[in-house]
Write a protein that holds these residues in place. Structure first.
Motif, PDB file in Angstrom:
ATOM      1  N   PRO A  19       9.300  15.351 -34.188  1.00  0.00           N
ATOM      2  CA  PRO A  19       9.736  13.959 -34.093  1.00  0.00           C
ATOM      3  C   PRO A  19      10.525  13.730 -32.804  1.00  0.00           C
ATOM      4  CG  PRO A  19      10.217  14.870 -36.264  1.00  0.00           C
ATOM      5  CD  PRO A  19       9.823  16.024 -35.380  1.00  0.00           C
ATOM      6  N   THR A 178       7.442  11.402 -35.716  1.00  0.00           N
ATOM      7  CA  THR A 178       8.541  10.536 -36.135  1.00  0.00           C
ATOM      8  C   THR A 178       8.074   9.594 -37.228  1.00  0.00           C
ATOM      9  OG1 THR A 178       9.496  10.623 -33.907  1.00  0.00           O
ATOM     10  CG2 THR A 178      10.279   8.887 -35.357  1.00  0.00           C
ATOM     11  N   SER A 247      14.065   4.978 -34.629  1.00  0.00           N
ATOM     12  CA  SER A 247      13.734   6.339 -35.058  1.00  0.00           C
ATOM     13  C   SER A 247      14.939   7.269 -35.012  1.00  0.00           C
ATOM     14  CB  SER A 247      12.595   6.904 -34.203  1.00  0.00           C
ATOM     15  OG  SER A 247      13.015   7.125 -32.865  1.00  0.00           O
ATOM     16  N   VAL A 251      15.590  10.142 -37.779  1.00  0.00           N
ATOM     17  CA  VAL A 251      15.898  11.557 -37.530  1.00  0.00           C
ATOM     18  C   VAL A 251      17.180  11.953 -38.248  1.00  0.00           C
ATOM     19  CG1 VAL A 251      16.524  13.234 -35.751  1.00  0.00           C
ATOM     20  CG2 VAL A 251      14.654  11.626 -35.341  1.00  0.00           C
TER      21      VAL A 251
END
Length: 302
Positions: A19, A178, A247, A251
């Motif tokens: 990701p 991701t 994103s 994460v």
């Protein structure tokens, strides 16, 4: 050029398997993004000569990609759960360092169309919303894509996730991994691929469904993305940047999608060392682009 394209594909695979930075971003940084997207488009709708040339180019890229992806999957799945917070700190470095690259490369487009900043906000909201409400991480318990866990609804979820994830690979922004992280499928899918490589076929049905989702995504999204970037470039770039910013939240919440969930990342579990490494690797790829282009020009002239 064979070695150059192998390196390009290998670098794309490393990006696609974690990701953060997308394979599209790597293609953009290394200077072959337009050729990559046009080749995908030619495979789908080009003439005979265009398809042959596209196939030759994508095959060279593909060999490096397959090698890089297999090595990456075998390595990442081994260390991912034990070092989730260090790995996610690295991912954050990838994302945050890649945003200025996109902004810099599209500075003229963004500044001349700053009214479209609403699309940046939309991108952020979409990613954060999917992360918060997705049916995997919200369950709060262990999760697997083994065949005995499959249902019609869950199979459709895996299919759609694969379709959206591969579309992200084409964009120079948010990565397909991701997307999988957002949908809570990153660790389960990587673990399933690793198990299939070890001839454990309990996970094969899920991988087949995921694979069909990827194929559907390629056919449905490549031309759409190419058209959006040509006709609505400013809106699309703003949205891409918004997806990348959003994103960051995905994460941070990544540890909750493990088969044995862990708490989201917090200041105590954040690793500044791995974050710094991630921030350093992205600009290093820009320098690699310059070196590869210089060597390519030298080989042509000689």
């Amino acid at each position: 050029m064979y070695i150059l394209n192998f390196i390009r594909g290998f670098c794309m695979a490393l990006a696609d398997s974690v990701p953060g930075v997308s394979g599209g971003t790597i293609a953009f940084i290394l200077g072959f993004y337009d050729n990559f997207v046009n080749s995908l488009n030619n495979i789908i709708s080009g003439d005979k000569i265009g398809r042959i040339n596209a196939l030759k180019f994508l095959t060279k890229i593909g060999v490096g990609w397959v090698v890089g992806f297999i090595l990456s999957v075998l390595f990442i799945t081994t260390i991912f759960e034990k070092n989730i917070y260090e790995i996610n700190s690295l991912f954050l470095g990838f994302i945050i360092a890649s945003i200025p690259i996109i902004v810099k490369s599209e500075k003229k487009t963004l500044l001349s169309n700053n009214k479209n900043i609403i699309f940046l906000i939309i991108g952020i909201i979409v990613v954060c919303g999917i992360t918060y409400f997705n049916p995997i991480t919200s369950k709060g318990h262990s999760f697997s894509v083994r065949a005995d866990n499959l249902s019609l609804a869950f199979g459709a979820y895996i299919f759609i996730s694969g379709m959206i994830a591969i579309s992200a690979m084409v964009l120079p922004g948010i990565s397909g991994s991701t997307i999988l992280l957002i949908f809570g499928l990153y660790t389960p899918i990587l673990n399933a691929i690793k198990q299939v490589l070890k001839f454990n076929f309990e996970y094969l049905p899920s991988i087949i469904i995921f694979g069909f989702g990827i194929l559907a995504g390629i056919f449905l999204t490549v031309r759409t993305v190419r058209s959006l970037l040509r006709k609505f470039r400013a809106q699309t770039i703003y949205c891409i940047i918004g997806l990348m910013i959003g994103s960051i939240y995905a994460v941070i919440m990544g540890p909750t999608s493990l088969e044995i969930p862990k708490p989201p990342m917090n200041p105590a579990t954040f690793s500044i060392v791995f974050f710094a490494i991630g921030c350093t690797l992205v600009p290093a790829l820009e320098k690699l682009k310059v070196i590869l282009e210089k060597k390519n020009i030298e080989s042509i002239t000689t």
